[in-house]
Enzyme design. Structure first.
Site, PDB file in Angstrom:
ATOM      1  N   SER A 136       0.832  -0.926   0.225  1.00 48.19           N
ATOM      2  CA  SER A 136       0.088  -0.595  -0.158  1.00 48.19           C
ATOM      3  C   SER A 136       0.919   1.467  -0.180  1.00 48.19           C
ATOM      4  O   SER A 136       1.793   1.618  -0.934  1.00 48.19           O
ATOM      5  CB  SER A 136      -0.300   0.005   1.125  1.00 48.19           C
ATOM      6  OG  SER A 136      -2.181   1.023   0.696  1.00 48.19           O
ATOM      7  N   HIS A 172      -5.726  -0.912  -3.807  1.00 52.65           N
ATOM      8  CA  HIS A 172      -6.677  -1.753  -3.275  1.00 52.65           C
ATOM      9  C   HIS A 172      -8.443  -0.354  -4.631  1.00 52.65           C
ATOM     10  O   HIS A 172      -9.331   0.192  -3.977  1.00 52.65           O
ATOM     11  CB  HIS A 172      -7.037  -0.021  -2.207  1.00 52.65           C
ATOM     12  CG  HIS A 172      -6.595  -0.555  -1.178  1.00 52.65           C
ATOM     13  ND1 HIS A 172      -6.271  -1.491  -0.557  1.00 52.65           N
ATOM     14  CD2 HIS A 172      -6.215   0.959  -0.675  1.00 52.65           C
ATOM     15  CE1 HIS A 172      -4.901  -1.074  -0.054  1.00 52.65           C
ATOM     16  NE2 HIS A 172      -4.740  -0.642   0.554  1.00 52.65           N
TER      17      HIS A 172
END
Length: 206
Positions: free
Chosen positions: A117, A158
């Protein structure tokens, strides 16, 4: 260079380490940069997941680890893992004491890099597009959005909109706002970007 850039799933990590480091006859020594995740509720979940891989995990707060000592620490590692969390906080920590430059030098010299991330986003040319995902105000000392420039694309993690704070509508707004200014790479939570000397390619990380 050898990079594995995750959205969230760790499933691609074991094969990456086997390919880049191999079997040393001992658990690997894996550095784990914590700055992005500090104070976040799921920080322990990610750390536990990395520890469950069965290697020695060395937690590193880069804000406190600049200079020659940080370089020596990196030289003692078999790979480095940069945890997810707040992207602007992470880049601020890396820029505060020169740790980012040292990290880039070691990665370009061959230290395997795993990002998750935020740890993936910082490897690109800029982190500006994720200001719609993360809080820029948490990093008041950050003077530039320039990333570590290890890859050409800006990773948007995401991107399948499956995590509640990052709905698909928000991902679409990032594309609409920044897609004509930056080379965005939308990475789903079951994907990773694998980068080596030959190319970069999106692979499954289920």
């Amino acid at each position: 260079m050898n990079l594995l850039l995750l959205s969230i799933s760790l499933s691609a990590v074991p094969s990456f380490l086997a390919e880049c480091v191999g079997d040393l006859g001992r658990p690997l020594r894996l550095g784990y940069i914590t700055d992005a995740a500090e104070g976040m509720p799921l920080a322990g979940v990610e750390l536990d997941g990395v520890k469950a891989l069965g290697h020695e995990v060395v937690e590193i707060r880069v804000r406190d680890a600049g200079g020659e000592a940080f370089g020596a620490l990196l030289d003692s590692l078999d790979a480095i893992y940069v945890a997810g969390g707040e992207t602007f906080v992470l880049l601020e920590a890396l820029r505060a004491n020169g740790a980012g430059d040292v990290l880039v030098e070691r990665v370009r010299a061959g230290l395997p890099y795993i990002g998750c991330s935020a740890g993936s986003v910082i490897t690109g040319p800029s982190i500006a597009p994720v200001e719609l995902l993360d809080d820029r105000a948490l990093a008041p000392g950050l003077r530039s959005d320039d990333g570590l420039q290890l890859i050409d694309d800006v990773i948007i993690p995401h991107a399948d909109g499956q995590i509640p704070p990052y709905p698909l509508e928000l991902i679409e707004r990032i594309v609409a706002t920044y897609g004509d200014r930056y080379p965005l790479l939308l990475l789903r939570d079951d994907q990773a970007l694998r980068v080596d000397a030959n190319d970069s390619r999106v692979i499954p990380s289920l």
